[in-house]
Design a protein around this motif. Structure first.
Motif: not given
Length: 152
Positions: A19-31, A101-112
């Motif tokens: 949810a926080p990353l989805f909100a951030r995407d409104a301002a930034a162009q994210t792949q 082309a650039s280093v990507a942020q990696v997010v582990d959103a798997r259920r523990p």
């Protein structure tokens, strides 16, 4: 352009984590690169299910997962890439990092995993000596009962 690689195995849990990353995407162009991590199947399942049937099940499972997550993401379809993990995640991460082309942020959103033992929040320092474990206590009780019967 920012890139985010997200490992997902449960849509509801992933939506909470992202949810926080989805909100951030409104301002930034994210792949976005969404990687579905299907549940593991034991090696013994090959006795009953063919390899192609397993792969078809994994594809259908991933399609259902992406169908639940993509509407919440609210980005154009051109900025989302979906991938189904078929091997070790470390190797897949290296491949996905090398593809951009650039280093990507990696997010582990798997259920523990819930089958792993949880450590207590704080150690219990008031531990008292516990009586004999159940098996040994039962054995001694049984031997005592036999001893009483033998003496009669």
């Amino acid at each position: 352009m920012d890139r985010v690689i997200v490992y997902v195995d449960d849509a509801a849990y992933a939506q909470q984590v992202l949810a926080p990353l989805f909100a951030r995407d409104a301002a930034a162009q994210t792949q976005w690169v969404l990687v579905a991590c299907a549940p593991r199947m034991t090696h013994r399942i090959s006795k009953w299910v063919s390899h192609s049937a397993r792969e078809n099940w994994r594809l259908k499972w991933a399609d259902k997962l992406f169908a639940q997550i993509l509407p919440v993401l609210r980005v154009p379809a051109g900025r989302v890439t979906t991938v189904l993990a078929k091997g070790p995640l470390a190797e897949l991460t290296d491949q996905l990092q090398a593809a951009g082309a650039s280093v990507a942020q990696v997010v582990d959103a798997r259920r523990p995993k819930t089958d792993m033992p949880q450590e207590p929040a704080r150690p219990d320092n008031n531990k008292r000596w516990s009586p004999l474990p159940g098996t040994l206590g039962s054995l001694l009780t049984g031997v005592g009962a036999l001893w009483v019967l033998a003496l009669e």
